[in-house]
Design a protein around this motif. Sequence first.
Motif, PDB file in Angstrom:
ATOM      1  N   GLU A 186       0.799  -1.206  -0.018  1.00 25.17           N
ATOM      2  CA  GLU A 186       0.029  -0.015   0.004  1.00 25.17           C
ATOM      3  C   GLU A 186       0.666   1.373   0.147  1.00 25.17           C
ATOM      4  O   GLU A 186       0.466   2.229  -0.553  1.00 25.17           O
ATOM      5  CB  GLU A 186      -0.799   0.100   1.225  1.00 25.17           C
ATOM      6  CG  GLU A 186      -2.077  -0.991   1.117  1.00 25.17           C
ATOM      7  CD  GLU A 186      -2.847  -0.891   2.530  1.00 25.17           C
ATOM      8  OE1 GLU A 186      -2.354  -0.671   3.445  1.00 25.17           O
ATOM      9  OE2 GLU A 186      -3.951  -1.464   2.413  1.00 25.17           O
ATOM     10  N   ASN A 187       2.077   1.208   0.690  1.00 26.11           N
ATOM     11  CA  ASN A 187       2.652   2.591   0.924  1.00 26.11           C
ATOM     12  C   ASN A 187       4.087   2.611   0.394  1.00 26.11           C
ATOM     13  O   ASN A 187       5.136   3.428   0.463  1.00 26.11           O
ATOM     14  CB  ASN A 187       2.730   2.834   2.478  1.00 26.11           C
ATOM     15  CG  ASN A 187       1.362   3.076   3.084  1.00 26.11           C
ATOM     16  OD1 ASN A 187       0.773   3.926   2.405  1.00 26.11           O
ATOM     17  ND2 ASN A 187       1.211   2.356   4.235  1.00 26.11           N
ATOM     18  N   PRO A 189       9.657   4.451  -0.679  1.00 27.72           N
ATOM     19  CA  PRO A 189       8.146   4.906  -0.215  1.00 27.72           C
ATOM     20  C   PRO A 189       7.448   5.474  -1.579  1.00 27.72           C
ATOM     21  O   PRO A 189       8.088   6.019  -2.334  1.00 27.72           O
ATOM     22  CB  PRO A 189       8.604   5.865   0.679  1.00 27.72           C
ATOM     23  CG  PRO A 189       9.991   5.774   1.236  1.00 27.72           C
ATOM     24  CD  PRO A 189      10.515   4.917   0.075  1.00 27.72           C
ATOM     25  N   LEU A 190       6.070   5.164  -1.553  1.00 23.30           N
ATOM     26  CA  LEU A 190       5.483   5.341  -2.754  1.00 23.30           C
ATOM     27  C   LEU A 190       5.257   7.154  -2.924  1.00 23.30           C
ATOM     28  O   LEU A 190       5.196   7.613  -4.034  1.00 23.30           O
ATOM     29  CB  LEU A 190       4.056   4.881  -2.552  1.00 23.30           C
ATOM     30  CG  LEU A 190       4.201   3.410  -3.158  1.00 23.30           C
ATOM     31  CD1 LEU A 190       2.536   2.444  -3.178  1.00 23.30           C
ATOM     32  CD2 LEU A 190       4.802   2.811  -4.499  1.00 23.30           C
ATOM     33  N   LYS A 191       5.543   7.748  -1.578  1.00 20.48           N
ATOM     34  CA  LYS A 191       5.177   9.222  -1.509  1.00 20.48           C
ATOM     35  C   LYS A 191       6.331   9.913  -2.021  1.00 20.48           C
ATOM     36  O   LYS A 191       6.412  11.135  -2.350  1.00 20.48           O
ATOM     37  CB  LYS A 191       5.046   9.490   0.073  1.00 20.48           C
ATOM     38  CG  LYS A 191       6.275   9.091   0.838  1.00 20.48           C
ATOM     39  CD  LYS A 191       6.131   9.711   2.249  1.00 20.48           C
ATOM     40  CE  LYS A 191       7.386   9.349   3.169  1.00 20.48           C
ATOM     41  NZ  LYS A 191       7.117   9.803   4.435  1.00 20.48           N
ATOM     42  N   GLU A 192       7.323   9.223  -2.358  1.00 25.57           N
ATOM     43  CA  GLU A 192       8.638   9.699  -2.921  1.00 25.57           C
ATOM     44  C   GLU A 192       8.731   9.632  -4.459  1.00 25.57           C
ATOM     45  O   GLU A 192       9.265  10.271  -5.240  1.00 25.57           O
ATOM     46  CB  GLU A 192       9.869   9.271  -2.426  1.00 25.57           C
ATOM     47  CG  GLU A 192      10.063   9.611  -0.979  1.00 25.57           C
ATOM     48  CD  GLU A 192      11.409   9.102  -0.522  1.00 25.57           C
ATOM     49  OE1 GLU A 192      12.284   8.405  -1.259  1.00 25.57           O
ATOM     50  OE2 GLU A 192      11.623   9.042   0.769  1.00 25.57           O
ATOM     51  N   VAL A 193       7.784   9.031  -5.110  1.00 23.06           N
ATOM     52  CA  VAL A 193       7.605   8.528  -6.406  1.00 23.06           C
ATOM     53  C   VAL A 193       6.805   9.608  -7.267  1.00 23.06           C
ATOM     54  O   VAL A 193       5.675   9.853  -6.715  1.00 23.06           O
ATOM     55  CB  VAL A 193       6.814   7.327  -6.657  1.00 23.06           C
ATOM     56  CG1 VAL A 193       6.831   7.053  -8.001  1.00 23.06           C
ATOM     57  CG2 VAL A 193       7.544   5.803  -5.979  1.00 23.06           C
ATOM     58  N   HIS A 194       7.462  10.205  -8.263  1.00 19.97           N
ATOM     59  CA  HIS A 194       6.860  11.227  -9.186  1.00 19.97           C
ATOM     60  C   HIS A 194       6.376  10.839 -10.428  1.00 19.97           C
ATOM     61  O   HIS A 194       5.453  11.486 -10.702  1.00 19.97           O
ATOM     62  CB  HIS A 194       8.085  12.266  -9.612  1.00 19.97           C
ATOM     63  CG  HIS A 194       8.512  12.948  -8.035  1.00 19.97           C
ATOM     64  ND1 HIS A 194       7.698  13.457  -7.331  1.00 19.97           N
ATOM     65  CD2 HIS A 194       9.936  13.321  -7.693  1.00 19.97           C
ATOM     66  CE1 HIS A 194       8.600  13.945  -6.198  1.00 19.97           C
ATOM     67  NE2 HIS A 194       9.728  13.975  -6.709  1.00 19.97           N
ATOM     68  N   LYS A 195       6.992   9.626 -10.770  1.00 18.98           N
ATOM     69  CA  LYS A 195       6.491   9.326 -12.124  1.00 18.98           C
ATOM     70  C   LYS A 195       6.727   7.780 -12.335  1.00 18.98           C
ATOM     71  O   LYS A 195       7.790   7.244 -11.920  1.00 18.98           O
ATOM     72  CB  LYS A 195       7.114  10.101 -13.240  1.00 18.98           C
ATOM     73  CG  LYS A 195       6.638   9.948 -14.519  1.00 18.98           C
ATOM     74  CD  LYS A 195       7.526  10.706 -15.610  1.00 18.98           C
ATOM     75  CE  LYS A 195       7.786  12.197 -15.280  1.00 18.98           C
ATOM     76  NZ  LYS A 195       8.438  12.850 -16.339  1.00 18.98           N
ATOM     77  N   VAL A 196       5.753   7.165 -12.891  1.00 20.73           N
ATOM     78  CA  VAL A 196       5.876   5.621 -13.385  1.00 20.73           C
ATOM     79  C   VAL A 196       5.546   5.408 -14.640  1.00 20.73           C
ATOM     80  O   VAL A 196       4.484   5.852 -14.927  1.00 20.73           O
ATOM     81  CB  VAL A 196       5.123   4.618 -12.286  1.00 20.73           C
ATOM     82  CG1 VAL A 196       5.465   3.136 -12.832  1.00 20.73           C
ATOM     83  CG2 VAL A 196       5.457   4.938 -11.124  1.00 20.73           C
ATOM     84  N   THR A 229      12.481  11.136  -5.869  1.00 23.59           N
ATOM     85  CA  THR A 229      13.153  12.464  -5.590  1.00 23.59           C
ATOM     86  C   THR A 229      14.659  12.381  -5.790  1.00 23.59           C
ATOM     87  O   THR A 229      15.562  13.255  -6.245  1.00 23.59           O
ATOM     88  CB  THR A 229      12.703  12.894  -4.186  1.00 23.59           C
ATOM     89  OG1 THR A 229      13.154  11.962  -3.225  1.00 23.59           O
ATOM     90  CG2 THR A 229      11.319  13.422  -4.282  1.00 23.59           C
ATOM     91  N   SER A 230      15.304  11.271  -5.455  1.00 22.33           N
ATOM     92  CA  SER A 230      16.669  10.949  -5.295  1.00 22.33           C
ATOM     93  C   SER A 230      17.030   9.965  -6.564  1.00 22.33           C
ATOM     94  O   SER A 230      18.388  10.114  -6.740  1.00 22.33           O
ATOM     95  CB  SER A 230      17.072  10.432  -4.150  1.00 22.33           C
ATOM     96  OG  SER A 230      16.357   9.232  -3.977  1.00 22.33           O
ATOM     97  N   ALA A 287      -4.061   5.619  -4.691  1.00 21.67           N
ATOM     98  CA  ALA A 287      -4.873   5.348  -3.666  1.00 21.67           C
ATOM     99  C   ALA A 287      -4.334   5.694  -2.536  1.00 21.67           C
ATOM    100  O   ALA A 287      -5.188   6.117  -1.648  1.00 21.67           O
ATOM    101  CB  ALA A 287      -5.045   3.686  -3.652  1.00 21.67           C
ATOM    102  N   GLN A 288      -3.089   6.030  -2.229  1.00 19.00           N
ATOM    103  CA  GLN A 288      -2.430   6.467  -1.155  1.00 19.00           C
ATOM    104  C   GLN A 288      -2.594   7.871  -0.824  1.00 19.00           C
ATOM    105  O   GLN A 288      -3.006   8.501   0.059  1.00 19.00           O
ATOM    106  CB  GLN A 288      -1.016   6.142  -1.376  1.00 19.00           C
ATOM    107  CG  GLN A 288      -0.142   6.750   0.062  1.00 19.00           C
ATOM    108  CD  GLN A 288       1.252   6.648  -0.394  1.00 19.00           C
ATOM    109  OE1 GLN A 288       1.727   7.291  -1.151  1.00 19.00           O
ATOM    110  NE2 GLN A 288       1.998   6.126   0.688  1.00 19.00           N
ATOM    111  N   ARG A 289      -2.719   8.697  -2.216  1.00 21.45           N
ATOM    112  CA  ARG A 289      -2.577  10.237  -1.973  1.00 21.45           C
ATOM    113  C   ARG A 289      -4.128  10.665  -2.012  1.00 21.45           C
ATOM    114  O   ARG A 289      -4.248  11.638  -1.654  1.00 21.45           O
ATOM    115  CB  ARG A 289      -2.178  10.673  -3.297  1.00 21.45           C
ATOM    116  CG  ARG A 289      -0.480  10.611  -3.108  1.00 21.45           C
ATOM    117  CD  ARG A 289       0.402  10.930  -4.504  1.00 21.45           C
ATOM    118  NE  ARG A 289       1.640  10.698  -4.181  1.00 21.45           N
ATOM    119  CZ  ARG A 289       2.594  10.791  -5.243  1.00 21.45           C
ATOM    120  NH1 ARG A 289       2.311  11.629  -6.351  1.00 21.45           N
ATOM    121  NH2 ARG A 289       3.818  10.435  -5.088  1.00 21.45           N
TER     122      ARG A 289
END
Length: 308
Positions: free
Chosen positions: A218-219, A237-244, A264-265, A291-293
Amino acid sequence: MPYVDRQNRICGFLDIEENESSGKFLRRYFILDTQQGSLVWFMDNPQNLPVGADCVGSLKLTYISKVSDATKLRPKAEFCFVINAGMRKFFLQANDQQDLVDWVNALNKATKITVPKASDVQQNSENQKSLPDVVGSKKQVSYKTEIIGGVPIVTQTQQEGGDGAERAEREAMQRSHSQLPYFLGRPAQEHTVIKSGYCVKQGAVMRNWKRRYFLLEENSMSYFKSDLEKEPLRMIPLKEVHKVQECKQSDIMMRDNLFEVVTTSRTFYIQADSPEEMHSWIKAVSGAIVAQRGPGSENAQFLAHTAS
């Protein structure tokens, strides 16, 4: 599913019973090359093996007499089909029913054979008299040649000592599609597993490519050395993903089924086993992030980036 690579060859993973009647199927990467007139299989995608690595086995297409569904012959082997080459039968397992149909059709088309009706399979199975030239199981250490039913078969011999870890890793990799239970060697997780399976990832330092077991929750998205490992090599962490998205540099890297996870990194370059698996991973990761955001402008912006 089998796919066509950049050299116009049909490729994909299958499980093969290399030792006839052993009942033991091993995961191999197959290449159907109609220009060379051969079906060859490797330990892994040759792109992930050392330069010049030999194939595990090969079979000339001119000596294949019949390819058909083998569900009745091997009821315990799921999605099983058989390649008849003279007196030798090669039993293989596909990933699902559609994969089985696609491989049977591709092989029959390559050998210009019409698939017989189910009622004719039993009657004709013993009527093939062609003597094939089968080259199987080249081993870097040692091999042996046997004449089985008039067919020269070159088979691997077991190494003494030191091959336990290698064999365990091969068996652990056997079901690399997303339905493989992630908890084989791992205690129950609190988070819901959205998708899991093997992919090939580029290293950050050496830029080499290695097969890793990926786990999407989930996260986070984590990858392990194998599905038997308890601790991940890294968690994203999915919160750090900008693009897939599908990788736009796949032509430069000469990699099929390549997608990228941009954080981000760092940008993670990941190669799936087929186009279907690549799109499945992109959809699964994107869906987990949405779903997370939750609803909102940031969510819409992420979807726009992913779709671009």
